[in-house]
Design a protein around this motif. Structure first.
Motif, PDB file in Angstrom:
ATOM      1  N   GLN A  71       0.879  -1.166   0.149  1.00  0.00           N
ATOM      2  CA  GLN A  71       0.105   0.156   0.139  1.00  0.00           C
ATOM      3  C   GLN A  71       0.844   1.122  -0.026  1.00  0.00           C
ATOM      4  O   GLN A  71       1.867   1.351   0.729  1.00  0.00           O
ATOM      5  N   GLN A  74      -3.047   5.282   0.676  1.00  0.00           N
ATOM      6  CA  GLN A  74      -4.369   4.455   0.867  1.00  0.00           C
ATOM      7  C   GLN A  74      -4.453   3.580  -0.655  1.00  0.00           C
ATOM      8  O   GLN A  74      -5.588   2.985  -0.777  1.00  0.00           O
ATOM      9  N   HIS A  75      -3.424   3.820  -1.437  1.00  0.00           N
ATOM     10  CA  HIS A  75      -3.523   3.105  -2.754  1.00  0.00           C
ATOM     11  C   HIS A  75      -2.931   1.735  -2.712  1.00  0.00           C
ATOM     12  O   HIS A  75      -1.865   1.358  -2.336  1.00  0.00           O
ATOM     13  N   LEU A  76      -3.747   0.611  -3.032  1.00  0.00           N
ATOM     14  CA  LEU A  76      -3.178  -0.618  -2.892  1.00  0.00           C
ATOM     15  C   LEU A  76      -2.673  -0.990  -4.638  1.00  0.00           C
ATOM     16  O   LEU A  76      -3.403  -1.240  -5.498  1.00  0.00           O
ATOM     17  N   THR A  77      -1.302  -0.631  -4.736  1.00  0.00           N
ATOM     18  CA  THR A  77      -0.745  -0.557  -5.954  1.00  0.00           C
ATOM     19  C   THR A  77      -0.664  -2.034  -6.747  1.00  0.00           C
ATOM     20  O   THR A  77      -0.760  -2.078  -8.010  1.00  0.00           O
ATOM     21  N   ASP A  80      -4.235  -2.598  -8.338  1.00  0.00           N
ATOM     22  CA  ASP A  80      -4.266  -1.903  -9.779  1.00  0.00           C
ATOM     23  C   ASP A  80      -3.505  -2.476 -10.807  1.00  0.00           C
ATOM     24  O   ASP A  80      -3.949  -2.734 -11.911  1.00  0.00           O
ATOM     25  N   TYR A  81      -2.187  -2.957 -10.306  1.00  0.00           N
ATOM     26  CA  TYR A  81      -1.372  -3.565 -11.210  1.00  0.00           C
ATOM     27  C   TYR A  81      -2.171  -4.980 -12.048  1.00  0.00           C
ATOM     28  O   TYR A  81      -2.411  -5.214 -13.097  1.00  0.00           O
TER      29      TYR A  81
END
Length: 105
Positions: A71, A74-77, A80-81
């Motif tokens: 993370q 707040q972004h779960l990279t 998204d990938y």
């Protein structure tokens, strides 16, 4: 097998090595994450999972779990990938039906 050694080394970077009192190094972890995404390592690990020895399969599961939870703010990279690479999710679902891939199968 060489891949087993490499996966064990990646696991040490992510989790440290309690046998040698080695804690994970945040700078090494960031470099590892960058390489995982830049080199599209996740699809390769998943694609060849059936070929790995049992311990290597367990290491892949630990590594994938760690990377999946990555993370940034707040972004779960990794989510998204993976959303951009539907082939990875298809491979995971398809692989689950093969006894040689399932860890507890």
């Amino acid at each position: 097998e060489e891949i087993s050694k490499d996966l064990a080394a990646v696991k040490v970077v992510l989790y440290g090595d309690p046998d040698h009192h080695q804690e994970p190094n945040p700078d090494q972890i960031q470099l590892l994450y960058k390489a995982v995404f830049d080199e599209d390592i996740i699809p390769l690990l998943i694609k060849h999972l059936a070929k790995y020895e049992f311990e290597a399969k367990k290491d892949v599961a630990l590594i994938f779990n760690n990377v999946l939870r990555r993370q940034v703010g707040q972004h779960l990279t990794t989510v998204d990938y993976l959303a951009k690479r539907g082939e990875v999710l298809r491979e995971l679902v398809t692989g689950y039906g093969h006894a040689e891939v399932v860890l507890n199968g």
